[in-house]
Design a protein around this motif. Structure first.
Motif, mmCIF file in Angstrom:
data_model
loop_
_atom_site.group_PDB
_atom_site.id
_atom_site.type_symbol
_atom_site.label_atom_id
_atom_site.label_comp_id
_atom_site.label_asym_id
_atom_site.label_seq_id
_atom_site.Cartn_x
_atom_site.Cartn_y
_atom_site.Cartn_z
ATOM 1 N N ALA A 1 0.852 -1.191 0.000
ATOM 2 C CA ALA A 1 0.000 0.000 0.000
ATOM 3 C C ALA A 1 0.886 1.240 0.000
ATOM 4 O O ALA A 1 2.058 1.203 0.392
ATOM 5 N N THR A 2 0.281 2.345 -0.437
ATOM 6 C CA THR A 2 0.901 3.665 -0.370
ATOM 7 C C THR A 2 -0.067 4.593 0.343
ATOM 8 O O THR A 2 -1.220 4.741 -0.090
ATOM 9 N N VAL A 3 0.376 5.197 1.435
ATOM 10 C CA VAL A 3 -0.440 6.119 2.226
ATOM 11 C C VAL A 3 0.370 7.396 2.410
ATOM 12 O O VAL A 3 1.400 7.390 3.099
ATOM 13 N N GLY A 4 -0.106 8.481 1.801
ATOM 14 C CA GLY A 4 0.678 9.703 1.847
ATOM 15 C C GLY A 4 2.002 9.491 1.131
ATOM 16 O O GLY A 4 2.041 9.056 -0.026
ATOM 17 N N LEU B 1 7.015 -3.512 6.830
ATOM 18 C CA LEU B 1 8.060 -2.529 6.537
ATOM 19 C C LEU B 1 7.423 -1.245 6.030
ATOM 20 O O LEU B 1 6.481 -1.287 5.230
ATOM 21 N N VAL B 2 7.963 -0.110 6.489
ATOM 22 C CA VAL B 2 7.478 1.212 6.081
ATOM 23 C C VAL B 2 8.689 2.025 5.655
ATOM 24 O O VAL B 2 9.656 2.167 6.416
ATOM 25 N N TRP B 3 8.632 2.582 4.419
ATOM 26 C CA TRP B 3 9.702 3.430 3.891
ATOM 27 C C TRP B 3 9.176 4.862 3.741
ATOM 28 O O TRP B 3 8.035 5.073 3.337
ATOM 29 N N TRP B 4 10.022 5.830 4.049
ATOM 30 C CA TRP B 4 9.723 7.229 3.709
ATOM 31 C C TRP B 4 11.035 7.909 3.358
ATOM 32 O O TRP B 4 11.864 8.221 4.188
ATOM 33 N N TYR C 1 -1.256 -9.743 11.310
ATOM 34 C CA TYR C 1 -0.984 -8.306 11.219
ATOM 35 C C TYR C 1 -2.225 -7.624 10.670
ATOM 36 O O TYR C 1 -3.108 -8.250 10.087
ATOM 37 N N ARG C 2 -2.295 -6.328 10.861
ATOM 38 C CA ARG C 2 -3.413 -5.544 10.335
ATOM 39 C C ARG C 2 -2.910 -4.144 10.021
ATOM 40 O O ARG C 2 -2.131 -3.564 10.782
ATOM 41 N N LEU C 3 -3.363 -3.589 8.871
ATOM 42 C CA LEU C 3 -3.025 -2.232 8.448
ATOM 43 C C LEU C 3 -4.283 -1.395 8.442
ATOM 44 O O LEU C 3 -5.377 -1.883 8.141
ATOM 45 N N GLY C 4 -4.138 -0.110 8.754
ATOM 46 C CA GLY C 4 -5.279 0.797 8.743
ATOM 47 C C GLY C 4 -4.816 2.244 8.694
ATOM 48 O O GLY C 4 -3.619 2.539 8.701
ATOM 49 N N ARG C 5 -5.764 3.152 8.657
ATOM 50 C CA ARG C 5 -5.487 4.583 8.671
ATOM 51 C C ARG C 5 -6.648 5.280 9.341
ATOM 52 O O ARG C 5 -7.746 4.725 9.475
ATOM 53 N N ASP C 6 -6.412 6.498 9.753
ATOM 54 C CA ASP C 6 -7.507 7.256 10.362
ATOM 55 C C ASP C 6 -8.401 7.843 9.282
ATOM 56 O O ASP C 6 -8.152 7.684 8.074
ATOM 57 N N GLY C 7 -9.477 8.496 9.697
ATOM 58 C CA GLY C 7 -10.449 8.990 8.734
ATOM 59 C C GLY C 7 -9.911 10.060 7.810
ATOM 60 O O GLY C 7 -10.422 10.222 6.698
ATOM 61 N N ARG C 8 -8.899 10.806 8.223
ATOM 62 C CA ARG C 8 -8.335 11.881 7.388
ATOM 63 C C ARG C 8 -7.094 11.433 6.627
ATOM 64 O O ARG C 8 -6.470 12.255 5.950
ATOM 65 N N SER C 9 -6.761 10.159 6.715
ATOM 66 C CA SER C 9 -5.538 9.616 6.092
ATOM 67 C C SER C 9 -4.301 10.369 6.536
ATOM 68 O O SER C 9 -3.320 10.485 5.796
#
Length: 520
Positions: A267-270, A510-513, A298-306
């Motif tokens: 996934a891509t978030v922001g 894993l999370v990359w930025w 595992y579980r992935l999610g985001r808040d309502g405003r991303s």
């Protein structure tokens, strides 16, 4: 001379005893008789032999068969009408005779009879078959302008072209076909045979049929289709330690239905790139008698405003009867609870760690109680993390991580992985856990970490975390492989590494930025 209809599709005459089916198409015997309306000639047509069904008489699809069925239906309908009328007349007359007297019953019966006669007369006038049929003639004899039996070609052959009109015979109106003058039956016997008529002009050749497309065959033009090249065989998982005999054993299915043995996400978030994978370990999948389900989740999610990415990782305890259910419920509860807090206005700096894990513990306990299990059957450890999807004004980010038990978080430095929680396991009882859900949620520990403009974060269960902490070769190999975002199936291949005595389930998120940086 007498005429009789032959059941084989022709007319027999005493004059020549020749079947009329041999006459050319559209030619019939012209008859005149008394009682014809308007003096129109009647033509007796032969039934085409190709329309005949098996056995004597016309087939079910011939014109004569249709005419006979239509006439039979009309006769049956009139018989039924007469019967119903007689019954009605008797019933009405009887009722009126008993109620009003004999005279009234007779008068009513006469009135009904008169009405029925009028209705029958109107029906006869409206029936074209009765108006055009000559008295005393069979139903097969019709006026010359009507062609009840159009000629039909043999099956599979086109209609012949008419020599005068140029169209198919069945499309030429009967009025346009020349009819021989009527001949008296008595004069036909005394007349000399007429000379043979000149042959009819040859039919114009029909244009050659042009198929819509060429016939299929070896020269059929086919568009060139380029198939993709066969994919190379998938590479084997990396060997990061001595060869493991358990990894070479075939996979088994657990006795009860279970979640998939492997799963992966991307996934891509922001400006964050996320990859996640979970794989059953050789110890759970290869036991021929006690194969079990994957106990990691595992579980992935985001808040309502991303504005924030939410990650949860859990590892069910192997000595718990339903560890897989406990891990699945725990990660879902953590992501939903944190999401609710973020939507209410909290942030990574203000999240209440104890309250978050307490609500997760309550949901795990409720799941066990609903299924009739004890709390010892659903023990699990878990980790949760919150990452902003956009950097702050100065380019940094504040990460929130919290855990109960031994899941680990790692930050990729310039030359090695840096653990974000405590010291690595050691001692003789390094595998013994003292804090887990749903028993000790109050023992959850948390950290808030400030990171710079770039970095890589790894959240793992002990199947991957122990390799990073205890196998230098594995730590260096993962450091090189995870420097940049990888595909989900590549990550699944990476955590399926082979190493002796590393048989636990493996999960990594894993999370990359941006490029690598150092935590502040």
């Amino acid at each position: 001379m007498t005429h009789g209809f032959s059941g084989r599709g022709g007319f027999d005459a005493d004059r020549d005893q020749a079947p009329r089916a041999q006459l050319p198409p559209n030619e019939g015997e012209v008859l005149r008789g008394e009682g014809l309306r308007g003096g129109r000639p009647l033509v007796r047509y032969p039934v085409p032999t190709h329309a005949a069904g098996p056995g004597p008489g016309p087939g079910p699809g011939s014109g004569r068969g249709r005419a006979q069925r239509s006439a039979r239906r009309r006769r049956n309908g009139r018989r039924i009408g007469v019967a119903l009328f007689c019954l009605s007349l008797i019933a009405v007359g009887t009722v009126l005779w008993r109620a009003q007297g004999l005279v009234t019953g007779v008068v009513a019966s006469l009135v009904l009879t008169f009405v029925y006669v009028l209705i029958e007369e109107f029906q006869r006038k409206d029936d074209p078959s009765d108006a055009d049929r000559a008295p005393g003639r069979p139903a097969e004899m019709w006026p010359a302008h009507v062609d009840p039996y159009p000629p039909r070609p043999a099956p599979g052959r086109p209609y012949p072209q008419h020599p005068v009109h140029g169209g198919p015979h069945h499309l030429v109106p009967r009025a346009s076909v020349p009819v021989s003058p009527p001949v008296s039956p008595h004069a036909a016997q005394s007349e000399q045979p007429s000379p043979p008529s000149p042959p009819s002009p040859p039919l114009p050749p029909s244009p050659p049929s042009v198929p819509d497309r060429p016939a299929r065959g070896p020269d059929w033009p086919r568009p060139e289709v380029r198939l993709p090249e066969p994919l190379p065989a998938a590479p084997s998982p990396p060997r990061l330690h001595r060869k493991s005999k358990t990894s070479a054993l075939p996979w088994r299915l657990p006795a009860a239905p279970a979640p998939p043995a492997m799963t992966a996400d991307a996934a891509t978030v922001g400006d964050l790139e996320v990859r996640a994978a979970s794989l059953i370990g050789p110890g759970h999948r290869s036991d021929p008698t006690h194969a079990g389900p994957r106990q990691d989740a595992y579980r992935l999610g985001r808040d309502g405003r991303s504005a924030h990415l939410i990650v949860a990782v859990a590892d069910g305890m192997s000595d718990s009867a339903h560890a897989d259910v406990a891990a699945a419920v725990a990660v879902s509860a953590l992501v939903n609870t944190v999401r609710q807090r973020l939507d209410e206005g909290d942030g990574p700096r203000t999240l209440d760690t104890g309250q978050v894990f307490l609500e997760a513990a309550q949901q795990v306990y409720a799941a066990a109680e609903q299924r009739g299990w004890s709390d010892e059957d659903v023990r699990t450890v878990a980790l949760a993390a919150v990452l902003p999807t956009r950097p702050d004004a100065d380019g940094g980010r504040t990460l929130w991580l919290a855990r109960v038990g031994d899941p680990s978080g790692w930050y990729r430095g310039s030359d090695r992985w840096k653990p974000l929680f405590g010291a690595k396991k050691g001692g003789f009882d390094h595998g013994k856990l003292r804090h887990f859900l749903p028993h000790t949620p109050q023992q959850a520990e948390s950290r808030r970490i400030e990171v710079g403009r770039g970095g890589v974060l790894a959240l793992t269960t002990d199947g991957v975390g122990d390799a990073l902490a205890q196998l230098p070769v594995a730590a260096g190999w993962f450091h090189r492989q995870w420097a940049r975002p990888v595909t989900a199936h590549d990550l699944l291949l990476h955590i399926g590494y082979e190493a002796q005595q590393r048989n636990d389930d493996r999960t990594a998120v894993l999370v990359w930025w941006a490029p690598s940086g150092e935590p502040r």
